[in-house]
Design an enzyme around this catalytic site. Structure first.
Site, PDB file in Angstrom:
ATOM      1  CD  GLU A  89       9.213 -21.655  -7.813  1.00  4.44           C
ATOM      2  OE1 GLU A  89      10.533 -21.394  -7.098  1.00  4.44           O
ATOM      3  OE2 GLU A  89       9.711 -22.968  -8.345  1.00  4.44           O
ATOM      4  CG  HIS A 107       9.918 -19.753 -13.083  1.00  8.23           C
ATOM      5  ND1 HIS A 107      10.583 -20.754 -13.054  1.00  8.23           N
ATOM      6  CD2 HIS A 107       8.723 -20.187 -11.696  1.00  8.23           C
ATOM      7  CE1 HIS A 107      10.505 -22.161 -13.206  1.00  8.23           C
ATOM      8  NE2 HIS A 107       8.987 -22.435 -11.761  1.00  8.23           N
ATOM      9  CG  HIS A 109       7.109 -25.093 -14.632  1.00  4.61           C
ATOM     10  ND1 HIS A 109       5.781 -24.851 -14.137  1.00  4.61           N
ATOM     11  CD2 HIS A 109       7.529 -24.104 -13.626  1.00  4.61           C
ATOM     12  CE1 HIS A 109       5.707 -25.319 -12.896  1.00  4.61           C
ATOM     13  NE2 HIS A 109       6.627 -24.703 -12.822  1.00  4.61           N
ATOM     14  CE1 TYR A 128      19.626 -12.396 -34.031  1.00  7.13           C
ATOM     15  CE2 TYR A 128      20.479 -13.508 -35.817  1.00  7.13           C
ATOM     16  CZ  TYR A 128      20.185 -12.128 -35.070  1.00  7.13           C
ATOM     17  OH  TYR A 128      18.291 -12.049 -35.643  1.00  7.13           O
ATOM     18  CG  HIS A 169      11.537 -26.181 -11.823  1.00  9.64           C
ATOM     19  ND1 HIS A 169      11.773 -25.306 -10.584  1.00  9.64           N
ATOM     20  CD2 HIS A 169      10.250 -25.299 -12.488  1.00  9.64           C
ATOM     21  CE1 HIS A 169      11.458 -25.443 -10.545  1.00  9.64           C
ATOM     22  NE2 HIS A 169      10.154 -24.330 -11.380  1.00  9.64           N
ATOM     23  CE1 TYR A 224      16.384  -5.768 -34.662  1.00  7.17           C
ATOM     24  CE2 TYR A 224      15.111  -6.059 -32.660  1.00  7.17           C
ATOM     25  CZ  TYR A 224      15.138  -6.235 -33.565  1.00  7.17           C
ATOM     26  OH  TYR A 224      14.021  -6.459 -34.615  1.00  7.17           O
TER      27      TYR A 224
END
Length: 228
Positions: A89, A107, A109, A128, A169, A224
């Site tokens: 990837e 990334h 799955h 939110y 994916h 925050y």
């Protein structure tokens, strides 16, 4: 990595930063497995140090990776650290680094997020925390993994966002640090799980947050958190 740093004339402090970043990349990859966001060697993690991207290698279980297994590539994909092949990837990771201010990418799955990617073109704003990702999370159209087509779709889905889904994916999130990128991945998976759970209740339709409420949340989220 020491040999590369010496040959390339990289300073000691940058080399040490690369070594620590690689350790953090491996730690984050292992965490994604432990938290159930990936199975086996699926998913991948990377972080940028200057013009070098340290990235998990292709097809190697994360628990087997050590300092000597570091993989680093330039922004044009040229391998400059390590002997192992980088993740398949890589085009997607490099496209994000070249186009955004990302310093880290995760990334996965993840189960619930992947399930949602097969149902909608945008994650419904069920919570939110949608605002923490820049707004409703888009789904990049399906394309073969590792392809330029997938990378291009991800960039479109990320426009104005720090995370997206990849149809059929998984997920991709980025941040200023690996911790931030990972937290965004975890939040995205959680939101998808909440929406799927609420949607499964017969006779009821989940309430969703309107744009004005998301803007209100985004403004509050900017202040925050704190450093212990």
């Amino acid at each position: 990595m020491r040999q590369y740093a010496k040959a390339a004339g990289i300073s000691e402090d940058v080399r040490e930063r690369m070594e620590q970043t690689w350790a953090d990349v491996v730690g984050t990859a292992r965490r994604s497995t432990a938290d159930g966001l990936v199975v086996g060697t699926s998913g991948n993690v990377s972080a940028r140090v200057g013009d070098v991207v340290l990235v998990t290698p292709s097809g190697v279980p994360y628990d087997r990776l050590g300092p000597e297994d570091a993989v680093g590539v330039t922004l044009d994909g040229r391998r400059v650290i390590g002997e192992l092949a980088p993740t398949s990837e890589l085009p997607m990771h490099l496209a994000v680094y070249r186009t955004t201010d990302a310093a880290a990418i995760v990334h996965t799955h993840a189960v619930h997020a992947t399930a949602v990617s097969t149902l909608v073109t945008e994650v419904p704003p069920i919570h939110y925390m949608t605002a923490a990702l820049g707004g409703p999370v888009r789904v990049a159209p399906y394309a073969l993994y590792g392809s330029d087509e997938l990378a291009e779709g991800v960039l479109r889905a990320l426009d104005g966002r720090t995370g997206c889904l990849l149809q059929n994916h998984g997920t991709l999130t980025h941040g200023a640090t690996l911790d931030q990128a990972y937290d965004r991945t975890a939040q995205l998976e959680w939101m998808c799980r909440v929406w799927l759970t609420a949607s499964a209740v017969p006779g009821h339709t989940p309430s969703l947050l309107p744009p004005a409420r998301l803007t209100e949340a985004a403004d509050k989220l900017r202040g925050y958190g704190q450093t212990p």
